[in-house]
Scaffold this active site. Sequence first.
Site, PDB file in Angstrom:
ATOM      1  N   SER A  22       4.723   1.500  -0.087  1.00  0.00           N
ATOM      2  CA  SER A  22       5.167   0.127   0.146  1.00  0.00           C
ATOM      3  C   SER A  22       6.123  -0.051   1.303  1.00  0.00           C
ATOM      4  CB  SER A  22       5.823  -0.422  -1.128  1.00  0.00           C
ATOM      5  OG  SER A  22       6.975   0.343  -1.470  1.00  0.00           O
ATOM      6  N   HIS A  56      -0.121  -2.141  -3.757  1.00  0.00           N
ATOM      7  CA  HIS A  56      -0.328  -2.715  -2.431  1.00  0.00           C
ATOM      8  C   HIS A  56      -1.739  -2.488  -1.897  1.00  0.00           C
ATOM      9  CE1 HIS A  56       3.712  -4.165  -1.385  1.00  0.00           C
ATOM     10  NE2 HIS A  56       4.140  -3.183  -2.170  1.00  0.00           N
ATOM     11  N   LYS A  61       0.635  -9.411  -6.213  1.00  0.00           N
ATOM     12  CA  LYS A  61       0.643  -9.277  -4.753  1.00  0.00           C
ATOM     13  C   LYS A  61      -0.624  -9.929  -4.202  1.00  0.00           C
ATOM     14  CE  LYS A  61       3.824  -5.371  -4.501  1.00  0.00           C
ATOM     15  NZ  LYS A  61       4.317  -5.410  -5.902  1.00  0.00           N
TER      16      LYS A  61
END
Length: 391
Positions: A180, A208, A239
């Site tokens: 990240s 991610h 996300k």
Amino acid sequence: MKGFEYLQLELDAMKKEGTFRQLVPLESEQGSKVIVKGKEVIQLSSNNYLGLTSHPRLRQAALDAVEKYGAGTGSVRTIAGTFTMHNELERKLAEFKHTEAALVFQSGFTTNQGVLSAILSTEDVVISDELNHASIIDGIRLTKAARKVYKHVDMIDLEKALIETQSFRKRLIVTDGIFSMDGNIAPLPEIVELAEKYDALIMVDDAHASGVLGKNGRGTVNHFGLDGRVHIQVGTLSKAIGVLGGYVASTKSLVDYLIHKGRPFLFSTSHPPAVTMACMESIDVLIEESELIDRLWENTNFFKNGLKQLGFKTGISETPITPVLVGDEALAHQFSDKLLEYGVFAQGIAFPTVAKGLARVRTIVTAQHSQEELQEALRAFEKAGTALGII
């Protein structure tokens, strides 16, 4: 009230060093541009990779869910808080991730805590990449298992750890799919080969990577063609998915075990209807609107190349996460403040989120950005970087 003077002393030291930061409230919906202190600025700090936080289909799914089911669920999953919609979301996630089953937790953070603390005992060992996310680190701290940390994406060091731990009942290798802070991708094919050679389990955190890598955003496992060879996949729904929550995708045995032993799952109220139904709609959007991922990568390459041409150091990033490396903690925050002055919201990241001396401004482009917006952001980076002597 007396008693917290020791905390205030530490806060005062942070202020003196220039590392104390206030929370920055946004005054608009999340998008390629946001309003901060009444000013519209280009957003380069959100995890809203595909712009799904405000996608019309997700908005409508959330509104319809509230109308039909209300604002909340009123119970934990194991008592009276499992609705048919929760089961349907998990079925969709399992199908999407090409696994037998899936289970939804309240966040990606609690997913890592719940999985790791439940499945490992004193008979086991967990082997973790040194730059894994804080939620993995905290999850490991909650276990009674032995632990080994291998050097970042160093397969020689990982193999050494596997050789040294052959006496344990189970060895679990844990890695982020995309890291990240640096934006690099874990060497998953090599990790899988080592795990199979030494009979170890693998857990990949695709927080991610979900919505970013793989076919229709299925993540790093699918990206490398490793479906069926990774034991546990963890991810977020907050996300690229655009809503809230976390999930684990694995075998039915593991999911059934976590329903009985995963403490964050057992002791947290289930996701409200709006969240659950919006997450389901998001999976459908990923499958049906794959052009969003194509646009994300076009924007990523455009912006990353622009930063490099200006002379900024972007490290080893391979993904939409592109750090602009500064080094000094105070300077990174000054850089962020200067960027905001010039119309770009890009937050500084410093210790303890990253190691001391490796402070940065972390940028994340999205599918929502236009190339005109990104070009405008590059001009702001050039102006701010020159003013502070970074380039």
